[in-house]
Every structure is written in C-alpha cells, then in structure tokens.
Design a protein around this motif. Sequence first.
Motif, mmCIF file in Angstrom:
data_model
loop_
_atom_site.group_PDB
_atom_site.id
_atom_site.type_symbol
_atom_site.label_atom_id
_atom_site.label_comp_id
_atom_site.label_asym_id
_atom_site.label_seq_id
_atom_site.Cartn_x
_atom_site.Cartn_y
_atom_site.Cartn_z
ATOM 1 N N PHE A 147 -3.869 -5.930 10.209
ATOM 2 C CA PHE A 147 -4.782 -5.352 9.523
ATOM 3 C C PHE A 147 -4.131 -4.414 8.777
ATOM 4 C CE2 PHE A 147 -7.524 -1.845 8.877
ATOM 5 C CZ PHE A 147 -8.880 -2.346 8.349
ATOM 6 N N SER A 148 -4.626 -4.148 7.244
ATOM 7 C CA SER A 148 -4.072 -3.047 6.655
ATOM 8 C C SER A 148 -5.068 -2.657 5.476
ATOM 9 C CB SER A 148 -2.992 -3.187 5.778
ATOM 10 O OG SER A 148 -2.581 -2.192 5.051
ATOM 11 N N ASP A 149 -5.628 -1.352 5.343
ATOM 12 C CA ASP A 149 -6.380 -0.843 4.280
ATOM 13 C C ASP A 149 -5.603 0.033 3.362
ATOM 14 O OD1 ASP A 149 -5.870 1.494 6.116
ATOM 15 O OD2 ASP A 149 -8.210 1.520 6.411
ATOM 16 N N ASP A 150 -4.184 -0.042 3.752
ATOM 17 C CA ASP A 150 -3.386 0.685 2.857
ATOM 18 C C ASP A 150 -2.695 0.000 1.577
ATOM 19 O OD1 ASP A 150 -1.215 2.313 1.538
ATOM 20 O OD2 ASP A 150 0.096 1.605 3.205
ATOM 21 N N PRO A 151 -3.218 0.324 0.409
ATOM 22 C CA PRO A 151 -2.942 -0.259 -0.768
ATOM 23 C C PRO A 151 -1.592 -0.668 -1.154
ATOM 24 C CG PRO A 151 -4.350 1.571 -1.335
ATOM 25 C CD PRO A 151 -3.821 1.607 0.003
ATOM 26 N N ALA A 152 -0.512 0.063 -0.730
ATOM 27 C CA ALA A 152 0.873 -0.284 -0.884
ATOM 28 C C ALA A 152 1.288 -1.529 0.031
ATOM 29 C CB ALA A 152 1.614 0.830 -0.272
ATOM 30 N N LYS A 155 -0.404 -4.458 -1.577
ATOM 31 C CA LYS A 155 0.260 -5.136 -2.639
ATOM 32 C C LYS A 155 1.653 -5.873 -2.258
ATOM 33 C CE LYS A 155 1.712 -3.278 -7.420
ATOM 34 N NZ LYS A 155 0.680 -3.974 -8.129
ATOM 35 N N GLU A 156 2.005 -5.812 -1.184
ATOM 36 C CA GLU A 156 3.179 -6.663 -0.589
ATOM 37 C C GLU A 156 2.581 -7.900 -0.286
ATOM 38 O OE1 GLU A 156 5.484 -5.254 2.677
ATOM 39 O OE2 GLU A 156 5.467 -2.933 1.935
ATOM 40 N N TRP A 157 1.362 -7.948 0.146
ATOM 41 C CA TRP A 157 0.747 -9.024 0.877
ATOM 42 C C TRP A 157 0.139 -9.830 -0.371
ATOM 43 C CZ3 TRP A 157 -2.644 -7.389 5.346
ATOM 44 C CH2 TRP A 157 -1.851 -6.897 6.572
ATOM 45 N N ILE A 158 -0.567 -9.392 -1.307
ATOM 46 C CA ILE A 158 -1.317 -9.786 -2.184
ATOM 47 C C ILE A 158 -1.204 -9.504 -3.606
ATOM 48 C CG2 ILE A 158 -2.984 -11.271 -1.049
ATOM 49 C CD1 ILE A 158 -4.892 -8.702 -0.796
ATOM 50 N N PRO A 159 -0.103 -9.503 -4.219
ATOM 51 C CA PRO A 159 0.123 -8.641 -5.509
ATOM 52 C C PRO A 159 -0.860 -8.881 -6.538
ATOM 53 C CG PRO A 159 2.112 -10.419 -4.817
ATOM 54 C CD PRO A 159 1.266 -10.162 -3.670
ATOM 55 N N LEU A 160 -1.112 -10.258 -6.664
ATOM 56 C CA LEU A 160 -2.029 -10.733 -7.775
ATOM 57 C C LEU A 160 -3.383 -9.998 -7.653
ATOM 58 C CD1 LEU A 160 -2.016 -12.773 -10.372
ATOM 59 C CD2 LEU A 160 -3.146 -14.496 -8.687
ATOM 60 N N ILE A 161 -3.624 -9.932 -6.596
ATOM 61 C CA ILE A 161 -5.194 -9.311 -6.144
ATOM 62 C C ILE A 161 -5.230 -7.992 -6.200
ATOM 63 C CG2 ILE A 161 -6.946 -9.112 -4.185
ATOM 64 C CD1 ILE A 161 -6.195 -11.961 -3.355
ATOM 65 N N GLU A 163 -3.090 -6.098 -8.169
ATOM 66 C CA GLU A 163 -2.701 -5.553 -9.761
ATOM 67 C C GLU A 163 -4.000 -5.188 -10.607
ATOM 68 O OE1 GLU A 163 -0.078 -7.445 -13.466
ATOM 69 O OE2 GLU A 163 0.136 -8.332 -11.248
ATOM 70 N N ASP A 164 -3.893 -4.271 -11.076
ATOM 71 C CA ASP A 164 -4.901 -3.468 -12.105
ATOM 72 C C ASP A 164 -6.122 -3.270 -11.233
ATOM 73 O OD1 ASP A 164 -3.332 -3.579 -14.158
ATOM 74 O OD2 ASP A 164 -3.846 -5.604 -14.686
ATOM 75 N N ARG A 165 -6.133 -3.151 -9.980
ATOM 76 C CA ARG A 165 -7.466 -2.800 -9.161
ATOM 77 C C ARG A 165 -7.590 -1.152 -9.175
ATOM 78 N NH1 ARG A 165 -10.727 -5.640 -6.457
ATOM 79 N NH2 ARG A 165 -9.289 -7.668 -6.390
ATOM 80 N N PRO A 166 -9.019 -1.047 -9.257
ATOM 81 C CA PRO A 166 -9.397 0.579 -9.227
ATOM 82 C C PRO A 166 -8.692 1.324 -8.104
ATOM 83 C CG PRO A 166 -11.065 -0.911 -10.052
ATOM 84 C CD PRO A 166 -10.018 -1.518 -9.365
ATOM 85 N N ALA A 167 -7.949 2.495 -8.192
ATOM 86 C CA ALA A 167 -7.401 3.035 -7.027
ATOM 87 C C ALA A 167 -8.411 3.552 -6.157
ATOM 88 C CB ALA A 167 -6.644 4.385 -7.701
#
Length: 499
Positions: A147-152, A155-161, A163-167
């Motif tokens: 499980f992760s809720d860490d954006p970093a 980004k490793e797991w699902i870079p396409l999803i 990318e450009d997502r509101p922070a």
Amino acid sequence: MSNRETKTDVILIGAGIMSATLGTLLKELAPEWKITVFEKLENAGEESSNEWNNAGTGHAALCELNYTSEKSDGSIDISKAIKINEQFQLSMQFWSYLVNNKLIHKPQDFIMPLPHMSMVLGEENVTFLKKRFEAMSNNPLFQGMEFSDDPAKLKEWIPLIMEDRPANEPIAATKIDSGTDVNFGALTRILFDHLKSKNVDINYKHSVDNMKRTSDGSWELKVRNDSGNIEHHTAKFVFVGGGGGSLHLLQKSGIPEGKHIGGFPVSGLFLVCNNPEVVEQHHAKVYGKAKVGAPPMSVPHLDTRFIDNKKSLLFGPFAGFSPKFLKTGSMLDLVTSVKPDNVVTMLAAGAKEMSLTKYLIQQVMLSKEKRIEELREFIPNAQLEDWDTVVAGQRVQVIKDTEAGGKGTLQFGTEVITASDGSIAALLGASPGASTAVHVMLDVINKCFPQHMKEWEPKIKEIIPSYGLSLMENVELLHEIHTSTAETLGLSEKDLVNS
C-alpha cells in the motif's frame, strides 16, 4: 434436407472457454466418452471468450474493489475476495497440469505476469483502501500486497497515472505483483485444438434450434448446419455454454429449474491506445471505484494487455445497451426471452433497477470526448488522438427471484442452472466468468455426474492438488502451489528477468 442423426455421450453447445474447459476435463476423466461440440460461428472463442470482448484480467480479487465491501461498522468484508481467489487458484493448477503434460506447449501464448493494482482518489476512498489493504494483507492468499499514498512511490508504480496530477489531490494505491493478464480467446483456441486431436467432433457454423427429452431420458437436439439443413443429435448429457445465447436454449429445454429466470443485456466499450510511447509508460492492471449506480462489471480500469504478441493499453469499460444477447445475436433477443413464467420477474427487476437504467442511458449518450474526460481521472494528460474506441462483448445479467433480494433480483455473477437429474446444465451470467471456469466446470461435473465422482476423484486431485481443500487454511500447500504454478506458467521472478 440432411437426415444426419448421431448419438454421443456429451454435447457441448458453444465453443467458448467454458465448453473448452469442461470438454478438456471430461477427456482427462473419461477418455473413452464421445463428445460433440456445436458452435454457430466459424471458430472457437469468437464471442464472450474473445480477447477483445473481455478485460483479460485473471480475476483473483487482487485489485477489484467490488469484491470487498465496507460493513456498517466500518470493517471490510473480504469473504467474496477469498472465495474468488481460491477459485482462480483452481484454474492456475489446471493450466499448469496441461503444460506439464504437454497438452499446452507455450503458456506465454495465453498468460502473462502483470501487477494488479487498486487506485482511489479522495480522502474517504484513501481511508477505505488502507482498511482494505490491512484486512487483505493479513491473509495468506494476498501475501505480497503493498500500500502507498506517497506520490513519489506511486510515480514509480504508475508513472503515466501520476504525470501532471495535482499535487494536493489525495491518492492511494495497492499493488501486488502476482497478478496476470489472460488471453482467454487464445486459451480457448488452444484447448479446442487439443480436443480436436482427441477426436472430439467439433462442428462450426452449426446452430442449435431446439431440444427435447427422449423416452429414455436423453436429449435430442435439432441442429441447423451451415447449408441450412437440419440434423438430429442425441446425447445423455448436454452443456449449454453459449454465452448470452444460453438463456434461450435453457428456456427451450423446458426444465423446471429454468423457469422464472430472465436476462438483461449490457454491452461494453473500451478505449484502446494506439500510441506506442504512451503504451510503454504503463505496466499494470489498475482498477478504480465504480461510480454510484454503476453495475459491478463497469468498474473503471486502465489495463496493460498482451494480444497477438503485442502490448496494448485499454481503458474502460463504458456500459452500453443493446437488446442483443450476443454481439452476433438478434435485436429481438431480449423481447423473445420474456415468457409467461418470467414476465413478472422481469417487470419487478425493471422497477427495482431504475438507477441502473439511468446509468446506462447516461453511458450510451457519452461522446468520445466525454469518455476521454473520464479517462483523464486516470491519465490527466490523455490526448483524444491517441485513443480509439473498440466494442467489447455483450453480457447478459441473470434476473431471478431470490430469498435475499425478492422478486426480480439482478445477479452480477456467474450462475449454473442444472436439471435435477443432472442431464443438462446451462451457464448464465458474467464476471468473474472465464477466470473461474475450472471451479464452475468442476461444480457441473459434481452435480451432473455424482455416480462417477468416487472413481474420478484421484484423477481430479492429480490435475488440481488442492481439490476439496481451502488453500487459506493450508498455507504450506498454498505456497507450494503458488511456486509451482508460477514456474510452470512462466510467471516466476526468474522468468520475468529472462523475458
């Protein structure tokens, strides 16, 4: 007019994954039995089993949020997920047996390893997903889930999803690497090639028009061949595995168990990415949460697919409506399925399912631009020109009277209707369908051939070592089976490095 008349032990109607699985199992258990197959299309696996007509997910409840519900006390009920995972393990063991015995030569022709992920947006959903993860990761069937809720990390797991997502957007995901992408169309064709080599009589472009009981309790089928001529075929046992077409044939059988059952067709559309650069940025099946009022099979997901040795990216499904029960069916299918014995059941379902009706109307009205807007919840920078629309299969949801739901309850699942004497069985319904074909067909065998079960059980246990056992309660056996099936089917870490 043809006067062809044949007698056989078993007739399978429909050349999809269910008939392929049942025929292959019976040929292992009773190799001397004569089996005849009738399929109205030109080839095996052309309707619901076809790779473009289903999501290709090996449904093991690793990522599908509709298999885990939140109870009134806030806890997560994972009982359905456990059941579906155990059922998928039977399929994996069966396919491994076929590979080990050289009945399937290249498992990569139909199955590929692929991470399964659940992804949610919004604080409330993030809380739900974390609770779900805690409930599931403590169960041996779901070992290895992260499980992760860490954006970093995401980004490793699902870079396409990502990318450009509101922070500031709350987002979380679970990931488990033991998921699979399964080409059920390819698997169906492989199994029918095997059945042909075992002298199973496979008849394409043959439609079953009618069926009736004979005086000795057998079934006589009236079959129309590709020249329009009528043939008569008799069997002791008939399996109706004709996808959406099964309901009409069940009604024609006249068995009491088929009364008061209706069907409601739901069609599906997917967006498919045609830009290789985008396709290469995503490697997972990522399932989200269904919208309010949406049927369970309309859970949105972004999938890596392997079809014809090519990597693709699909998003959907978007629901649609057609009165056809099959893609190749008739516009009159829904109307002609309404009979005096099921009309009240059908009307009751119509009154109950207003939210589903509203949802389907909204979905049918969606333009491609609106579908791309929904895709942007998964891929924020999705471009219209990178995506095409493909029409997926028709699924007929079962409507029946149940104790829990009352009259006209819409069933979202796979159902087998069996005559009390076991002489005929019909498969109805939809997801998880193909993924649990082995469990469903073992159930058919158990109900329809009880007199042979004692004799057949040793062979069934050879094919499926966990038969009759709960893997969740036999952790050592679970690990042994996980390891052996992954290795045999080319899904182990060693195979991933070499692929």
